[in-house]
Design a protein around this motif. Structure first.
Motif, PDB file in Angstrom:
ATOM      1  N   ILE A  91       0.842  -1.213   0.000  1.00  0.00           N
ATOM      2  CA  ILE A  91       0.000   0.000   0.000  1.00  0.00           C
ATOM      3  C   ILE A  91       0.872   1.257   0.000  1.00  0.00           C
ATOM      4  O   ILE A  91       0.542   2.257  -0.642  1.00  0.00           O
ATOM      5  CB  ILE A  91      -0.958  -0.027   1.206  1.00  0.00           C
ATOM      6  CG1 ILE A  91      -2.008  -1.133   0.982  1.00  0.00           C
ATOM      7  CG2 ILE A  91      -1.652   1.320   1.383  1.00  0.00           C
ATOM      8  CD1 ILE A  91      -2.872  -1.416   2.187  1.00  0.00           C
ATOM      9  N   LYS A  92       1.994   1.209   0.704  1.00  0.00           N
ATOM     10  CA  LYS A  92       2.910   2.363   0.711  1.00  0.00           C
ATOM     11  C   LYS A  92       3.403   2.681  -0.699  1.00  0.00           C
ATOM     12  O   LYS A  92       3.663   3.835  -1.033  1.00  0.00           O
ATOM     13  CB  LYS A  92       4.110   2.075   1.615  1.00  0.00           C
ATOM     14  CG  LYS A  92       3.810   2.159   3.090  1.00  0.00           C
ATOM     15  CD  LYS A  92       3.738   3.586   3.601  1.00  0.00           C
ATOM     16  CE  LYS A  92       5.109   4.212   3.703  1.00  0.00           C
ATOM     17  NZ  LYS A  92       5.069   5.567   4.314  1.00  0.00           N
ATOM     18  N   GLU A  93       3.508   1.655  -1.535  1.00  0.00           N
ATOM     19  CA  GLU A  93       3.983   1.873  -2.902  1.00  0.00           C
ATOM     20  C   GLU A  93       2.967   2.600  -3.778  1.00  0.00           C
ATOM     21  O   GLU A  93       3.336   3.315  -4.706  1.00  0.00           O
ATOM     22  CB  GLU A  93       4.327   0.518  -3.548  1.00  0.00           C
ATOM     23  CG  GLU A  93       5.582  -0.128  -2.983  1.00  0.00           C
ATOM     24  CD  GLU A  93       5.897  -1.447  -3.659  1.00  0.00           C
ATOM     25  OE1 GLU A  93       5.232  -1.745  -4.684  1.00  0.00           O
ATOM     26  OE2 GLU A  93       6.784  -2.172  -3.188  1.00  0.00           O
ATOM     27  N   VAL A  94       1.673   2.409  -3.515  1.00  0.00           N
ATOM     28  CA  VAL A  94       0.648   2.976  -4.399  1.00  0.00           C
ATOM     29  C   VAL A  94       0.076   4.293  -3.880  1.00  0.00           C
ATOM     30  O   VAL A  94      -0.571   5.026  -4.635  1.00  0.00           O
ATOM     31  CB  VAL A  94      -0.503   1.982  -4.638  1.00  0.00           C
ATOM     32  CG1 VAL A  94       0.014   0.728  -5.300  1.00  0.00           C
ATOM     33  CG2 VAL A  94      -1.239   1.638  -3.332  1.00  0.00           C
ATOM     34  N   LEU A  95       0.283   4.615  -2.610  1.00  0.00           N
ATOM     35  CA  LEU A  95      -0.267   5.877  -2.075  1.00  0.00           C
ATOM     36  C   LEU A  95       0.790   6.969  -2.070  1.00  0.00           C
ATOM     37  O   LEU A  95       1.969   6.701  -1.956  1.00  0.00           O
ATOM     38  CB  LEU A  95      -0.805   5.654  -0.659  1.00  0.00           C
ATOM     39  CG  LEU A  95      -2.128   4.906  -0.547  1.00  0.00           C
ATOM     40  CD1 LEU A  95      -2.582   4.889   0.886  1.00  0.00           C
ATOM     41  CD2 LEU A  95      -3.196   5.533  -1.417  1.00  0.00           C
TER      42      LEU A  95
END
Length: 405
Positions: free
Chosen positions: A401-405
């Protein structure tokens, strides 16, 4: 001496008398030794009227570029009137629209909802300081931007609030003052509850959430630019006094864009109560949460369905809640069973842009699907999304999730 950025909303300059009162409040601060940059919205309902005219006359054939030019006429008119009134009151003023060489807000070419080029805007905004040093009050269009090629753009609804806080940030102002049609931030809508009270203070986070959930006093995106060193407040135009205390907005965001992804440090447990027609059992949820609250147990999430109600609790406290709620299951005819579930990880995502980002949940959940990570439960508000997933998948889900937000 102090530098103020004062933004006047459309209602606060809704007619000639209000414009003069607003201008006089600026002159009063100027005469008191302050430097003032004025940001103004379009007068009253002008933007809505321009939208309606464009829609009726051009319809779907209007381009975003054309519409931005048309809508800009509201702010371009109001700055000219406001600046003229200031000069009639005996001070020097200069109106700044996107055609002016000192225009500060530089954006991309997304004409209807432009993204700000922060570096170029900060650089360009310094030109306003030269006017202030000459004793000139700049009056700047809110809501508008300009591309590097000189084309007019708009910042979307609430854009004038964004302009005010953006300029406050770029100019290192001492105060950003939002002048609107209410005395400040109220405990609720005074048009609905007479006993509503004005708040003396509200945090940036509280103000963002309040604005995101429908309060019209300030646009949530504007608070991205609230620096800790800059004071900010919301006041009413009625008093004609920029020194009115109104409601002060306290603190900055934790990071510049207000985005955050958190993985709860301990496992969460699931306690599920099962029964019949639970959504129509008045007071059942209150009984459940009261039992848990009386035992000083915190609830991190609740999921309610027709035949089950699930509570998400700290693992170390879940067993106590399980036994307490079992007594309720035995006592209530409409409840049949209770279960204590497996360890769950809780991921919380916060972003003020969620409300205006179509497909954001899909963007978050697709990487989990592709990596075979199951979602136990999901809940969302206008600025936050909470995922409950298997504990063993928590760290991997966090990284994805850190990669996409």
């Amino acid at each position: 001496m102090g530098l103020i950025v004062a933004k006047f909303g459309g209602t606060s300059i809704g007619n000639g008398k209000r414009i003069r009162k607003a201008a006089q409040s600026v002159v009063n601060e100027y005469m008191d030794g302050k430097k003032v940059v004025v940001v103004v919205s379009a007068i009253n309902k002008t933007t809505d009227e321009l939208v309606a005219i464009a829609d009726e006359s051009i319809g779907k054939e209007v381009t975003e570029k054309q519409l931005a030019e048309i809508l800009s006429l509201g702010e371009r008119t109001s700055i000219r009137v406001f600046s003229s009134v200031l000069e009639s009151l005996g001070v020097k003023s200069e109106y700044i629209d996107p055609s002016h060489e000192l225009w500060p807000v530089i954006t991309d070419d997304n004409y209807g909802k432009a993204q700000i080029d922060f570096e170029r805007t900060e650089e360009q905004a310094q030109g306003l300081l030269s006017l202030l040093e000459q004793g000139i009050i700049p009056v700047v269009c809110g809501f508008l931007g300009r591309t590097e090629n000189g084309e007019v753009t708009t910042l979307g609804r609430g854009g004038s609030d964004v302009t005010a806080f953006l300029l406050g940030h770029c100019l290192k102002a001492d105060n950003v003052i939002i002048v609107t049609d209410v005395d400040g931030v109220m405990s609720t809508d005074p048009r609905k509850i007479d006993e509503a009270e004005k708040l003396d203070y509200i945090s940036v986070e509280e103000m963002r959430d309040l604005a995101t959930h429908g309060a019209q006093v300030l646009h949530p995106h504007a608070l991205r630019f609230k620096d800790p060193e800059i004071k900010a407040k919301i006041i009413s135009f009625e008093k004609g006094d920029l020194s009115d205390p109104g409601t002060e907005i306290v603190g900055p965001f934790e990071d510049s864009m207000g985005k955050k992804v958190c993985l709860h440090h301990e496992p969460i447990s699931v306690v599920a109560v099962v029964g019949e027609d639970l959504l129509n059992q008045i007071g059942l949820l209150a009984k459940m949460t009261s039992l848990v609250a009386d035992a000083n147990i915190n609830i991190y999430g609740i999921s309610a369905g027709q035949n089950s109600i699930t509570l998400f609790l700290d693992k170390e406290e879940a067993d106590d809640a399980y036994h307490l709620l079992h007594d309720l299951v035995i006592a209530e005819d409409n409840l049949s069973s209770i279960s204590l579930g497996r360890d769950i990880a809780m991921l919380t995502m916060i972003n003020p842009d969620f409300i205006e980002t179509p497909g954001v949940i899909t963007e978050i959940t697709n990487p989990l699907k592709e990596n075979h990570i199951n979602i136990v439960e999901i809940s969302s508000s206008q600025t936050a999304i909470v995922l409950f997933i298997n504990w063993e998948d928590g760290k991997a889900a966090y990284d994805l999730i850190k990669e996409v937000l």
